[in-house]
Design an enzyme around this catalytic site. Structure first.
Site, PDB file in Angstrom:
ATOM      1  N   ASP A 156      40.484  32.340  33.446  1.00 20.38           N
ATOM      2  CA  ASP A 156      40.654  31.538  34.654  1.00 20.38           C
ATOM      3  C   ASP A 156      39.347  31.357  35.415  1.00 20.38           C
ATOM      4  OD1 ASP A 156      40.464  34.207  35.378  1.00 20.38           O
ATOM      5  OD2 ASP A 156      42.448  34.328  36.274  1.00 20.38           O
ATOM      6  N   ASN A 196      51.099  41.313  42.115  1.00 23.31           N
ATOM      7  CA  ASN A 196      52.387  40.603  42.100  1.00 23.31           C
ATOM      8  C   ASN A 196      52.831  40.272  40.666  1.00 23.31           C
ATOM      9  OD1 ASN A 196      50.656  38.569  41.376  1.00 23.31           O
ATOM     10  ND2 ASN A 196      51.070  37.244  43.139  1.00 23.31           N
ATOM     11  N   HIS A 246      50.860  38.845  38.369  1.00 16.84           N
ATOM     12  CA  HIS A 246      50.213  37.689  37.741  1.00 16.84           C
ATOM     13  C   HIS A 246      49.304  38.108  36.594  1.00 16.84           C
ATOM     14  CE1 HIS A 246      46.729  37.659  40.906  1.00 16.84           C
ATOM     15  NE2 HIS A 246      46.225  38.075  39.771  1.00 16.84           N
ATOM     16  N   GLU A 285      50.855  32.723  38.778  1.00 15.51           N
ATOM     17  CA  GLU A 285      51.517  33.391  39.887  1.00 15.51           C
ATOM     18  C   GLU A 285      53.037  33.401  39.675  1.00 15.51           C
ATOM     19  OE1 GLU A 285      49.745  35.004  41.783  1.00 15.51           O
ATOM     20  OE2 GLU A 285      48.199  33.893  42.856  1.00 15.51           O
TER      21      GLU A 285
HETATM   22  C1  GLP Z   1      42.476  38.323  39.665  1.00 21.00           C
HETATM   23  C2  GLP Z   1      42.296  37.710  38.282  1.00 21.00           C
HETATM   24  C3  GLP Z   1      43.156  38.390  37.260  1.00 21.00           C
HETATM   25  C4  GLP Z   1      43.026  39.894  37.394  1.00 21.00           C
HETATM   26  C5  GLP Z   1      43.574  40.306  38.726  1.00 21.00           C
HETATM   27  C6  GLP Z   1      43.548  41.811  38.934  1.00 21.00           C
HETATM   28  O1  GLP Z   1      43.386  37.660  40.460  1.00 21.00           O
HETATM   29  N1  GLP Z   1      42.558  36.315  38.245  1.00 21.00           N
HETATM   30  O2  GLP Z   1      42.779  37.957  35.969  1.00 21.00           O
HETATM   31  O3  GLP Z   1      43.718  40.529  36.359  1.00 21.00           O
HETATM   32  O4  GLP Z   1      42.795  39.696  39.724  1.00 21.00           O
HETATM   33  O5  GLP Z   1      42.293  42.205  39.390  1.00 21.00           O
HETATM   34  P1  GLP Z   1      41.789  43.681  39.466  1.00 21.00           P
HETATM   35  O6  GLP Z   1      41.454  44.079  38.070  1.00 21.00           O
HETATM   36  O7  GLP Z   1      40.564  43.617  40.324  1.00 21.00           O
HETATM   37  O8  GLP Z   1      42.883  44.503  40.040  1.00 21.00           O
END
Ligand code: GLP
Length: 242
Positions: A67, A135, A137, A142
């Site tokens: 993404d 959440n 995702h 989402e």
């Molecule tokens: C972001 C990214 C995700 C990632 C998520 C969790 O929103 N788009 O790909 O998995 O955050 O992030 P973290 O690893 O910092 O908890």
């Protein structure tokens, strides 16, 4: 779905590193799907170390990131392209021309279909690395009423904007939309490796991987993936009845 509980963040990173480095050694021209976020940083550090020691080469590897925020140029320090360059690509022998991150700035009608086409032309993704949003995702898919199939533009949930604001100077700087691979894109990967750590992820790890499969918890679909490995540390596994 296999769930591996490790003692620490370091052990979680080491296990996920083993999955990726094992694939790169067995198939030096493999296609990796990569993720941003704080969770995979330890994995990328290990990949950089293995490359520096000569144990691993990315010379023939192709990558596709999950993404990118809309409106951020690749040189923007908050962009996921910048993250990937800084944490991995600048420090390994990869051909930057083989690294793909969705174009968040200058999104056109073809941005999403082009990304899908490039993944298909590369032969599909051999291993997709995933983090987990609070959440549920994955990428930026989402919670919603259906599982989005292909790469698409998405409005970020308020909870995601809130969670990701920790990495920005102000919450107002967090982009409100993003381009993300779809759930179908992710499910088409031949292998999926999910990593999650910390007590803050314990509730969603339980919901996503032991609860009902529902688009309200996008990661729950991974329970139906034929080769999915979830690697969590003890804190993130705290609510699992294992
Ligand atoms: C972001 C990214 C995700 C990632 C998520 C969790 O929103 N788009 O790909 O998995 O955050 O992030 P973290 O690893 O910092 O908890």
């Amino acid at each position: 779905m296999q769930i591996i509980v490790t003692e620490s963040y370091d052990e979680m990173s080491a296990r996920a590193f083993d999955e990726i480095s094992g694939l790169v050694q067995a198939n030096p021209a493999c296609v990796l799907g990569l993720a941003t976020g704080t969770t995979p940083i330890g994995i990328y550090e290990r990949l950089v170390g293995a490359c520096a020691s000569g144990a691993l080469s990315f010379a023939h590897v192709t990558t596709f990131n999950l993404d990118e925020y809309c409106g951020l140029a690749p040189a923007d320090k908050q962009s996921y392209r910048f993250f990937m360059d800084t944490h991995l690509f600048n420090h390994v022998d990869i051909d930057k021309g083989r690294t793909h991150v969705p174009a968040g700035d200058g999104v056109s009608d073809n941005t999403c279909t082009d990304y899908e086409r490039m993944i298909k032309e590369a032969g599909g993704i051999d291993l997709q690395l995933l983090g987990l949003g609070h959440n549920g995702h994955i990428g930026f898919n989402e919670p919603c009423e259906f599982f989005p199939k292909e790469t698409h533009e998405v409005s970020l949930a308020e909870s995601t904007i809130q969670a990701n604001s920790r990495l920005f100077d102000s919450i107002d700087d967090v982009p409100r939309s993003a381009i993300t691979m779809g759930i179908g894109t992710i499910m088409a990967a031949r292998k999926v490796v999910v990593v999650a750590n910390g007590a803050g992820k314990a509730a969603i790890v339980k919901r996503a991987f032991t609860g009902p499969v529902t688009p309200e918890v996008p990661a729950s679909i991974l329970q139906f993936h034929p080769d999915a490995v979830v690697i969590v540390d003890a804190a993130a596994a705290a609510e699992l009845a294992l």
